[in-house]
Motif scaffolding. Structure first.
Motif, PDB file in Angstrom:
ATOM      1  N   ALA A 106      40.392  -4.359  11.154  1.00  0.00           N
ATOM      2  CA  ALA A 106      40.205  -2.920  11.348  1.00  0.00           C
ATOM      3  C   ALA A 106      40.368  -2.253   9.991  1.00  0.00           C
ATOM      4  CB  ALA A 106      41.254  -2.378  12.319  1.00  0.00           C
ATOM      5  N   VAL A 107      39.321  -1.553   9.527  1.00  0.00           N
ATOM      6  CA  VAL A 107      39.314  -1.030   8.152  1.00  0.00           C
ATOM      7  C   VAL A 107      38.854   0.429   8.163  1.00  0.00           C
ATOM      8  CG1 VAL A 107      38.414  -1.390   5.808  1.00  0.00           C
ATOM      9  CG2 VAL A 107      38.647  -3.341   7.339  1.00  0.00           C
ATOM     10  N   ASP A 108      39.467   1.233   7.316  1.00  0.00           N
ATOM     11  CA  ASP A 108      39.054   2.632   7.224  1.00  0.00           C
ATOM     12  C   ASP A 108      37.649   2.735   6.628  1.00  0.00           C
ATOM     13  OD1 ASP A 108      40.198   5.537   7.351  1.00  0.00           O
ATOM     14  OD2 ASP A 108      39.029   5.397   5.505  1.00  0.00           O
ATOM     15  N   VAL A 109      36.853   3.647   7.157  1.00  0.00           N
ATOM     16  CA  VAL A 109      35.469   3.774   6.688  1.00  0.00           C
ATOM     17  C   VAL A 109      35.411   4.083   5.190  1.00  0.00           C
ATOM     18  CG1 VAL A 109      35.279   6.211   7.396  1.00  0.00           C
ATOM     19  CG2 VAL A 109      33.215   4.864   7.094  1.00  0.00           C
ATOM     20  N   ARG A 110      36.413   4.815   4.658  1.00  0.00           N
ATOM     21  CA  ARG A 110      36.357   5.155   3.231  1.00  0.00           C
ATOM     22  C   ARG A 110      36.574   3.919   2.357  1.00  0.00           C
ATOM     23  NH1 ARG A 110      39.059  10.170   0.918  1.00  0.00           N
ATOM     24  NH2 ARG A 110      37.315   9.888  -0.513  1.00  0.00           N
ATOM     25  N   ALA A 111      37.226   2.911   2.903  1.00  0.00           N
ATOM     26  CA  ALA A 111      37.408   1.665   2.151  1.00  0.00           C
ATOM     27  C   ALA A 111      36.158   0.791   2.219  1.00  0.00           C
ATOM     28  CB  ALA A 111      38.609   0.904   2.702  1.00  0.00           C
ATOM     29  N   LEU A 112      35.300   1.071   3.196  1.00  0.00           N
ATOM     30  CA  LEU A 112      34.096   0.254   3.384  1.00  0.00           C
ATOM     31  C   LEU A 112      32.864   0.885   2.768  1.00  0.00           C
ATOM     32  CD1 LEU A 112      34.257  -0.517   7.220  1.00  0.00           C
ATOM     33  CD2 LEU A 112      34.706  -2.147   5.375  1.00  0.00           C
ATOM     34  N   VAL A 113      32.957   2.159   2.409  1.00  0.00           N
ATOM     35  CA  VAL A 113      31.752   2.961   2.210  1.00  0.00           C
ATOM     36  C   VAL A 113      30.789   2.385   1.173  1.00  0.00           C
ATOM     37  CG1 VAL A 113      32.804   4.585   0.552  1.00  0.00           C
ATOM     38  CG2 VAL A 113      30.928   5.342   2.027  1.00  0.00           C
ATOM     39  N   GLY A 114      31.311   1.744   0.135  1.00  0.00           N
ATOM     40  CA  GLY A 114      30.435   1.194  -0.895  1.00  0.00           C
ATOM     41  C   GLY A 114      29.514   0.099  -0.381  1.00  0.00           C
ATOM     42  N   GLY A 115      29.896  -0.558   0.715  1.00  0.00           N
ATOM     43  CA  GLY A 115      29.086  -1.648   1.250  1.00  0.00           C
ATOM     44  C   GLY A 115      28.262  -1.260   2.465  1.00  0.00           C
ATOM     45  N   LEU A 116      28.297   0.010   2.824  1.00  0.00           N
ATOM     46  CA  LEU A 116      27.546   0.462   4.003  1.00  0.00           C
ATOM     47  C   LEU A 116      26.284   1.193   3.583  1.00  0.00           C
ATOM     48  CD1 LEU A 116      30.444   2.016   6.156  1.00  0.00           C
ATOM     49  CD2 LEU A 116      29.505  -0.304   6.278  1.00  0.00           C
ATOM     50  N   THR A 117      25.287   1.216   4.470  1.00  0.00           N
ATOM     51  CA  THR A 117      24.152   2.105   4.216  1.00  0.00           C
ATOM     52  C   THR A 117      24.616   3.529   4.492  1.00  0.00           C
ATOM     53  OG1 THR A 117      23.363   2.101   6.486  1.00  0.00           O
ATOM     54  CG2 THR A 117      22.530   0.339   5.046  1.00  0.00           C
ATOM     55  N   ALA A 118      23.842   4.492   4.011  1.00  0.00           N
ATOM     56  CA  ALA A 118      24.196   5.897   4.236  1.00  0.00           C
ATOM     57  C   ALA A 118      24.269   6.190   5.737  1.00  0.00           C
ATOM     58  CB  ALA A 118      23.176   6.807   3.556  1.00  0.00           C
ATOM     59  N   ALA A 119      23.347   5.610   6.504  1.00  0.00           N
ATOM     60  CA  ALA A 119      23.340   5.852   7.959  1.00  0.00           C
ATOM     61  C   ALA A 119      24.573   5.231   8.607  1.00  0.00           C
ATOM     62  CB  ALA A 119      22.068   5.275   8.569  1.00  0.00           C
ATOM     63  N   GLU A 120      24.933   4.029   8.196  1.00  0.00           N
ATOM     64  CA  GLU A 120      26.124   3.374   8.770  1.00  0.00           C
ATOM     65  C   GLU A 120      27.390   4.177   8.464  1.00  0.00           C
ATOM     66  OE1 GLU A 120      24.860  -1.361   8.557  1.00  0.00           O
ATOM     67  OE2 GLU A 120      25.801  -0.415   6.826  1.00  0.00           O
ATOM     68  N   ALA A 121      27.507   4.632   7.221  1.00  0.00           N
ATOM     69  CA  ALA A 121      28.697   5.395   6.841  1.00  0.00           C
ATOM     70  C   ALA A 121      28.779   6.683   7.654  1.00  0.00           C
ATOM     71  CB  ALA A 121      28.661   5.713   5.346  1.00  0.00           C
ATOM     72  N   ALA A 122      27.627   7.345   7.820  1.00  0.00           N
ATOM     73  CA  ALA A 122      27.610   8.605   8.572  1.00  0.00           C
ATOM     74  C   ALA A 122      28.006   8.362  10.030  1.00  0.00           C
ATOM     75  CB  ALA A 122      26.224   9.235   8.499  1.00  0.00           C
ATOM     76  N   MET A 123      27.499   7.304  10.626  1.00  0.00           N
ATOM     77  CA  MET A 123      27.809   7.025  12.037  1.00  0.00           C
ATOM     78  C   MET A 123      29.278   6.664  12.235  1.00  0.00           C
ATOM     79  SD  MET A 123      24.716   4.883  13.683  1.00  0.00           S
ATOM     80  CE  MET A 123      23.341   4.926  12.576  1.00  0.00           C
ATOM     81  N   GLN A 124      29.815   5.863  11.331  1.00  0.00           N
ATOM     82  CA  GLN A 124      31.215   5.468  11.466  1.00  0.00           C
ATOM     83  C   GLN A 124      32.139   6.674  11.292  1.00  0.00           C
ATOM     84  OE1 GLN A 124      32.520   2.610  12.422  1.00  0.00           O
ATOM     85  NE2 GLN A 124      30.655   1.394  12.436  1.00  0.00           N
ATOM     86  N   ALA A 125      31.804   7.544  10.354  1.00  0.00           N
ATOM     87  CA  ALA A 125      32.639   8.729  10.130  1.00  0.00           C
ATOM     88  C   ALA A 125      32.556   9.674  11.330  1.00  0.00           C
ATOM     89  CB  ALA A 125      32.191   9.437   8.855  1.00  0.00           C
ATOM     90  N   TYR A 126      31.359   9.845  11.850  1.00  0.00           N
ATOM     91  CA  TYR A 126      31.127  10.693  13.020  1.00  0.00           C
ATOM     92  C   TYR A 126      31.938  10.157  14.201  1.00  0.00           C
ATOM     93  CZ  TYR A 126      27.849  12.313  16.820  1.00  0.00           C
ATOM     94  OH  TYR A 126      27.252  12.817  17.939  1.00  0.00           O
ATOM     95  N   ALA A 127      31.861   8.845  14.440  1.00  0.00           N
ATOM     96  CA  ALA A 127      32.616   8.233  15.545  1.00  0.00           C
ATOM     97  C   ALA A 127      34.112   8.444  15.343  1.00  0.00           C
ATOM     98  CB  ALA A 127      32.298   6.735  15.613  1.00  0.00           C
ATOM     99  N   LYS A 128      34.562   8.268  14.123  1.00  0.00           N
ATOM    100  CA  LYS A 128      35.985   8.428  13.819  1.00  0.00           C
ATOM    101  C   LYS A 128      36.437   9.859  14.125  1.00  0.00           C
ATOM    102  CE  LYS A 128      39.149   8.348   9.896  1.00  0.00           C
ATOM    103  NZ  LYS A 128      39.524   7.669   8.672  1.00  0.00           N
ATOM    104  N   GLY A 129      35.685  10.840  13.665  1.00  0.00           N
ATOM    105  CA  GLY A 129      36.059  12.237  13.868  1.00  0.00           C
ATOM    106  C   GLY A 129      36.059  12.624  15.339  1.00  0.00           C
TER     107      GLY A 129
END
Ligand SMILES: [Zn+2]
Length: 307
Positions: A106-129
Protein backbone atom coordinates in the motif's frame (compact mmCIF):
# COMPACT_ATOMS: atom_id res chain seq x y z
CA UNK A 1 1.69 10.39 -21.13
CA UNK A 2 3.96 10.85 -18.11
CA UNK A 3 3.83 13.79 -15.77
CA UNK A 4 6.49 16.40 -16.37
CA UNK A 5 6.95 19.97 -15.27
CA UNK A 6 4.87 21.25 -18.16
CA UNK A 7 1.74 19.49 -17.00
CA UNK A 8 0.06 19.62 -13.64
CA UNK A 9 -0.44 16.25 -11.97
CA UNK A 10 -3.79 14.94 -10.67
CA UNK A 11 -6.15 16.80 -13.00
CA UNK A 12 -6.85 16.56 -16.68
CA UNK A 13 -10.46 15.44 -16.98
CA UNK A 14 -9.54 11.89 -18.01
CA UNK A 15 -12.87 10.38 -17.02
CA UNK A 16 -16.43 10.99 -18.11
CA UNK A 17 -17.97 11.33 -14.65
CA UNK A 18 -21.41 10.46 -16.06
CA UNK A 19 -23.22 12.70 -13.59
CA UNK A 20 -26.53 12.10 -15.36
CA UNK A 21 -26.27 8.31 -15.06
CA UNK A 22 -24.56 7.76 -11.71
CA UNK A 23 -27.73 8.76 -9.84
CA UNK A 24 -29.44 5.62 -11.21
CA UNK A 25 -28.77 2.54 -9.03
CA UNK A 26 -29.81 0.16 -11.85
CA UNK A 27 -27.28 1.75 -14.21
CA UNK A 28 -24.55 1.45 -11.58
CA UNK A 29 -25.44 -2.21 -10.91
CA UNK A 30 -25.21 -2.92 -14.64
CA UNK A 31 -21.77 -1.26 -14.74
CA UNK A 32 -20.58 -3.46 -11.85
CA UNK A 33 -21.81 -6.53 -13.74
CA UNK A 34 -20.08 -5.42 -16.94
CA UNK A 35 -17.01 -7.49 -17.78
CA UNK A 36 -15.06 -4.39 -18.84
CA UNK A 37 -15.51 -2.52 -15.54
CA UNK A 38 -12.58 -2.33 -13.12
CA UNK A 39 -12.08 -1.58 -9.43
CA UNK A 40 -9.31 0.48 -7.82
CA UNK A 41 -8.82 -0.68 -4.23
CA UNK A 42 -7.46 1.76 -1.63
CA UNK A 43 -6.47 1.30 1.99
CA UNK A 44 -6.26 4.24 4.41
CA UNK A 45 -5.64 6.74 1.61
CA UNK A 46 -3.02 4.57 -0.07
CA UNK A 47 -3.08 2.87 -3.48
CA UNK A 48 -2.78 -0.88 -3.48
CA UNK A 49 -0.04 -1.87 -5.90
CA UNK A 50 1.62 -4.98 -7.30
CA UNK A 51 5.21 -5.98 -6.56
CA UNK A 52 6.36 -3.83 -9.50
CA UNK A 53 4.45 -0.87 -8.04
CA UNK A 54 1.65 -0.82 -10.58
CA UNK A 55 -1.80 0.03 -9.19
CA UNK A 56 -3.91 -3.13 -9.11
CA UNK A 57 -7.26 -2.82 -10.87
CA UNK A 58 -9.13 -6.12 -10.94
CA UNK A 59 -12.21 -6.58 -13.14
CA UNK A 60 -15.35 -5.82 -11.14
CA UNK A 61 -16.91 -9.15 -12.09
CA UNK A 62 -13.90 -11.00 -10.63
CA UNK A 63 -13.84 -8.88 -7.47
CA UNK A 64 -16.94 -10.08 -5.59
CA UNK A 65 -14.92 -10.69 -2.40
CA UNK A 66 -13.32 -7.27 -2.62
CA UNK A 67 -16.63 -5.51 -3.21
CA UNK A 68 -18.33 -7.43 -0.39
CA UNK A 69 -15.54 -6.54 2.06
CA UNK A 70 -15.35 -2.86 1.10
CA UNK A 71 -16.37 -0.10 3.52
CA UNK A 72 -17.42 2.00 0.55
CA UNK A 73 -17.70 1.55 -3.21
CA UNK A 74 -17.73 4.68 -5.37
CA UNK A 75 -18.13 5.20 -9.10
CA UNK A 76 -15.35 7.41 -10.46
CA UNK A 77 -16.37 7.59 -14.10
CA UNK A 78 -16.03 6.09 -17.56
CA UNK A 79 -12.66 5.70 -19.23
CA UNK A 80 -13.40 5.26 -22.94
CA UNK A 81 -16.70 3.65 -21.96
CA UNK A 82 -15.19 1.38 -19.29
CA UNK A 83 -16.51 2.02 -15.79
CA UNK A 84 -13.93 2.70 -13.07
CA UNK A 85 -14.93 2.12 -9.46
CA UNK A 86 -12.91 2.61 -6.29
CA UNK A 87 -13.32 0.71 -3.04
CA UNK A 88 -12.14 1.54 0.46
CA UNK A 89 -10.69 -1.26 2.59
CA UNK A 90 -9.58 1.01 5.44
CA UNK A 91 -11.40 -0.86 8.21
CA UNK A 92 -9.44 -4.06 7.44
CA UNK A 93 -5.97 -4.80 8.76
CA UNK A 94 -3.33 -4.06 6.11
CA UNK A 95 -2.53 -7.70 5.38
CA UNK A 96 -6.17 -8.52 4.80
CA UNK A 97 -6.64 -5.51 2.51
CA UNK A 98 -3.61 -6.55 0.44
CA UNK A 99 -4.85 -10.14 0.19
CA UNK A 100 -8.36 -9.06 -0.82
CA UNK A 101 -6.95 -6.84 -3.56
CA UNK A 102 -4.23 -9.25 -4.70
CA UNK A 103 -1.72 -6.48 -4.00
CA UNK A 104 1.82 -6.50 -2.62
CA UNK A 105 1.97 -3.08 -0.99
CA UNK A 106 0.00 0.00 0.00
CA UNK A 107 1.72 3.18 -1.21
CA UNK A 108 0.79 6.85 -1.24
CA UNK A 109 0.02 8.16 -4.73
CA UNK A 110 2.55 11.00 -4.30
CA UNK A 111 5.30 8.41 -3.82
CA UNK A 112 4.22 6.63 -7.00
CA UNK A 113 3.53 9.60 -9.21
CA UNK A 114 6.77 9.52 -11.21
CA UNK A 115 5.95 6.02 -12.47
CA UNK A 116 2.29 6.61 -13.29
CA UNK A 117 0.68 8.00 -16.41
CA UNK A 118 -1.07 11.33 -15.97
CA UNK A 119 -4.44 9.55 -16.18
CA UNK A 120 -3.46 6.95 -13.58
CA UNK A 121 -2.20 9.60 -11.17
CA UNK A 122 -5.39 11.63 -11.61
CA UNK A 123 -7.63 8.60 -10.99
CA UNK A 124 -5.74 7.46 -7.91
CA UNK A 125 -5.80 10.94 -6.40
CA UNK A 126 -9.51 11.33 -7.19
CA UNK A 127 -10.27 7.95 -5.56
CA UNK A 128 -8.19 8.90 -2.53
CA UNK A 129 -9.97 12.23 -2.05
CA UNK A 130 -13.48 10.84 -2.52
CA UNK A 131 -13.00 7.82 -0.25
CA UNK A 132 -11.34 9.99 2.41
CA UNK A 133 -14.39 12.26 2.39
CA UNK A 134 -16.73 9.32 2.97
CA UNK A 135 -14.82 8.16 6.03
CA UNK A 136 -15.37 11.54 7.69
CA UNK A 137 -19.05 11.89 6.85
CA UNK A 138 -20.65 8.87 8.46
CA UNK A 139 -22.92 11.03 10.64
CA UNK A 140 -24.99 14.10 9.97
CA UNK A 141 -23.58 17.33 11.39
CA UNK A 142 -27.13 18.63 11.83
CA UNK A 143 -28.93 15.86 13.73
CA UNK A 144 -26.26 13.25 14.41
CA UNK A 145 -28.05 10.40 12.60
CA UNK A 146 -26.16 8.04 10.30
CA UNK A 147 -25.78 9.09 6.67
CA UNK A 148 -25.95 6.81 3.65
CA UNK A 149 -24.11 6.98 0.37
CA UNK A 150 -25.92 7.61 -2.92
CA UNK A 151 -25.34 8.77 -6.49
CA UNK A 152 -22.41 6.43 -6.96
CA UNK A 153 -20.69 7.90 -3.91
CA UNK A 154 -20.94 11.56 -4.91
CA UNK A 155 -23.54 12.44 -2.28
CA UNK A 156 -24.45 11.23 1.19
CA UNK A 157 -27.88 11.76 2.67
CA UNK A 158 -28.97 11.83 6.29
CA UNK A 159 -31.39 9.14 7.39
CA UNK A 160 -32.55 11.08 10.47
CA UNK A 161 -36.29 11.61 10.93
CA UNK A 162 -37.34 14.93 9.46
CA UNK A 163 -33.76 15.85 8.46
CA UNK A 164 -32.79 14.54 5.02
CA UNK A 165 -29.71 16.76 4.82
CA UNK A 166 -27.56 16.15 1.77
CA UNK A 167 -23.78 16.13 2.09
CA UNK A 168 -21.52 16.78 -0.89
CA UNK A 169 -17.77 16.17 -1.13
CA UNK A 170 -16.04 19.23 0.26
CA UNK A 171 -13.27 21.06 -1.56
CA UNK A 172 -10.92 23.34 0.36
CA UNK A 173 -9.31 25.90 -1.97
CA UNK A 174 -5.87 27.29 -1.30
CA UNK A 175 -4.01 29.99 -3.18
CA UNK A 176 -0.37 29.68 -4.17
CA UNK A 177 1.43 32.73 -5.42
CA UNK A 178 4.56 33.62 -7.28
CA UNK A 179 5.27 37.24 -6.26
CA UNK A 180 7.44 39.41 -8.50
CA UNK A 181 9.35 42.44 -7.31
CA UNK A 182 8.55 45.74 -9.04
CA UNK A 183 11.02 46.91 -11.68
CA UNK A 184 14.23 45.40 -13.00
CA UNK A 185 15.95 43.01 -12.68
CA UNK A 186 13.06 40.54 -12.47
CA UNK A 187 13.02 38.88 -9.07
CA UNK A 188 10.58 36.55 -7.35
CA UNK A 189 9.84 36.05 -3.69
CA UNK A 190 10.51 32.67 -2.13
CA UNK A 191 10.19 31.69 1.48
CA UNK A 192 11.36 29.04 3.86
CA UNK A 193 8.45 27.59 5.78
CA UNK A 194 8.65 26.55 9.42
CA UNK A 195 9.85 22.96 9.56
CA UNK A 196 11.33 23.05 6.03
CA UNK A 197 15.01 22.13 5.79
CA UNK A 198 17.67 24.84 5.49
CA UNK A 199 17.91 26.05 1.89
CA UNK A 200 14.46 24.78 0.97
CA UNK A 201 12.69 27.70 -0.72
CA UNK A 202 9.17 27.73 -2.10
CA UNK A 203 6.40 30.05 -3.18
CA UNK A 204 3.84 31.32 -0.68
CA UNK A 205 0.50 29.60 -0.17
CA UNK A 206 -2.47 29.59 2.14
CA UNK A 207 -6.08 28.51 2.52
CA UNK A 208 -8.93 30.70 1.38
CA UNK A 209 -11.12 31.82 4.28
CA UNK A 210 -14.89 32.19 4.43
CA UNK A 211 -16.04 35.43 2.82
CA UNK A 212 -12.92 35.88 0.69
CA UNK A 213 -12.41 35.87 -3.04
CA UNK A 214 -9.30 34.07 -4.27
CA UNK A 215 -7.66 37.45 -4.89
CA UNK A 216 -8.53 38.59 -1.36
CA UNK A 217 -6.83 35.47 -0.03
CA UNK A 218 -3.70 36.18 -2.08
CA UNK A 219 -3.47 39.73 -0.71
CA UNK A 220 -4.13 38.67 2.90
CA UNK A 221 -1.68 35.74 2.89
CA UNK A 222 1.14 37.84 1.47
CA UNK A 223 0.49 40.67 3.91
CA UNK A 224 0.19 38.36 6.94
CA UNK A 225 3.07 36.01 6.26
CA UNK A 226 5.58 38.18 4.44
CA UNK A 227 4.49 41.77 5.06
CA UNK A 228 4.25 42.24 1.29
CA UNK A 229 1.47 44.28 -0.31
CA UNK A 230 0.68 43.60 -3.94
CA UNK A 231 -0.59 45.86 -6.69
CA UNK A 232 -1.60 43.28 -9.26
CA UNK A 233 -2.83 39.69 -9.04
CA UNK A 234 -3.34 37.44 -12.07
CA UNK A 235 -4.62 33.87 -12.34
CA UNK A 236 -2.18 31.26 -13.68
CA UNK A 237 -3.93 27.90 -13.34
CA UNK A 238 -5.30 25.44 -10.83
CA UNK A 239 -4.50 21.96 -9.65
CA UNK A 240 -6.62 19.22 -8.11
CA UNK A 241 -5.02 18.44 -4.77
CA UNK A 242 -7.21 15.84 -3.05
CA UNK A 243 -4.77 15.31 -0.16
CA UNK A 244 -7.31 15.19 1.29
CA UNK A 245 -9.57 17.93 -0.10
CA UNK A 246 -7.52 20.69 -1.66
CA UNK A 247 -7.75 22.70 -4.82
CA UNK A 248 -4.58 24.70 -5.44
CA UNK A 249 -5.22 27.93 -7.32
CA UNK A 250 -2.07 29.47 -8.74
CA UNK A 251 -1.48 33.20 -9.14
CA UNK A 252 1.23 35.59 -10.05
CA UNK A 253 1.33 38.90 -8.19
CA UNK A 254 3.43 42.05 -8.36
CA UNK A 255 4.61 43.55 -5.08
CA UNK A 256 4.23 47.26 -4.36
CA UNK A 257 7.78 47.36 -2.99
CA UNK A 258 10.65 45.01 -2.19
CA UNK A 259 10.12 45.33 1.55
CA UNK A 260 9.66 41.99 3.34
CA UNK A 261 8.67 41.34 6.94
CA UNK A 262 8.17 37.63 7.68
CA UNK A 263 5.73 36.63 10.40
CA UNK A 264 8.15 34.18 12.08
CA UNK A 265 5.21 31.79 12.51
CA UNK A 266 4.53 30.11 9.20
CA UNK A 267 7.56 31.61 7.48
CA UNK A 268 10.97 31.78 9.02
CA UNK A 269 12.71 33.52 6.13
CA UNK A 270 11.87 35.09 2.77
CA UNK A 271 13.96 36.73 0.07
CA UNK A 272 14.01 37.81 -3.56
CA UNK A 273 15.67 35.64 -6.21
CA UNK A 274 16.70 36.63 -9.73
CA UNK A 275 16.26 34.15 -12.58
CA UNK A 276 20.03 33.68 -12.71
CA UNK A 277 20.11 32.83 -8.99
CA UNK A 278 17.32 30.29 -9.36
CA UNK A 279 18.95 28.69 -12.39
CA UNK A 280 22.21 28.46 -10.47
CA UNK A 281 20.40 26.71 -7.62
CA UNK A 282 18.88 24.20 -10.04
CA UNK A 283 22.31 23.59 -11.60
CA UNK A 284 23.59 23.08 -8.07
CA UNK A 285 21.15 20.21 -7.50
CA UNK A 286 18.27 22.05 -5.79
CA UNK A 287 15.15 21.23 -7.81
CA UNK A 288 12.41 23.86 -8.05
CA UNK A 289 10.04 21.65 -6.08
CA UNK A 290 8.43 18.26 -6.37
CA UNK A 291 7.53 17.12 -9.88
CA UNK A 292 3.84 16.95 -8.97
CA UNK A 293 3.61 20.42 -7.41
CA UNK A 294 2.08 23.57 -8.86
CA UNK A 295 4.89 25.41 -7.04
CA UNK A 296 7.37 23.93 -9.50
CA UNK A 297 5.05 24.79 -12.37
CA UNK A 298 4.76 28.45 -11.32
CA UNK A 299 8.53 28.76 -10.91
CA UNK A 300 9.25 26.90 -14.16
CA UNK A 301 7.00 29.18 -16.18
CA UNK A 302 8.54 32.26 -14.57
CA UNK A 303 12.04 31.04 -15.41
CA UNK A 304 11.04 30.21 -18.97
CA UNK A 305 8.35 32.65 -20.15
CA UNK A 306 8.01 30.81 -23.49
CA UNK A 307 6.29 27.92 -21.68
ZN1 LIG B 1 -29.49 14.83 9.77
Amino acid sequence: MRIDERSLAYGGGWLDRAAGSRTDPAWLAARLADRASVVLPLWRDRCLVSADRRPVRPAAVDAAGLLAAADETVFLGLEEGRAIFAVDLSSRPEGEALALAGAAEAVDVRALVGGLTAAEAAMQAYAKGLLHWHRGQRYCGGCGAATVTRDGGHTRSCGGTGCGRLLFPRIEPAVIVLVEAPGEPGRCLLARHRGAPEGSWSTLAGFVEVGESLEDAVRRELAEEAGVSVVEVSYQGSQAWPFPAGLMVGFRATAASTEIRVDGEELVEARWFTRAELRARVADGHPLGRIDSIDRHLLGSWLDPTR
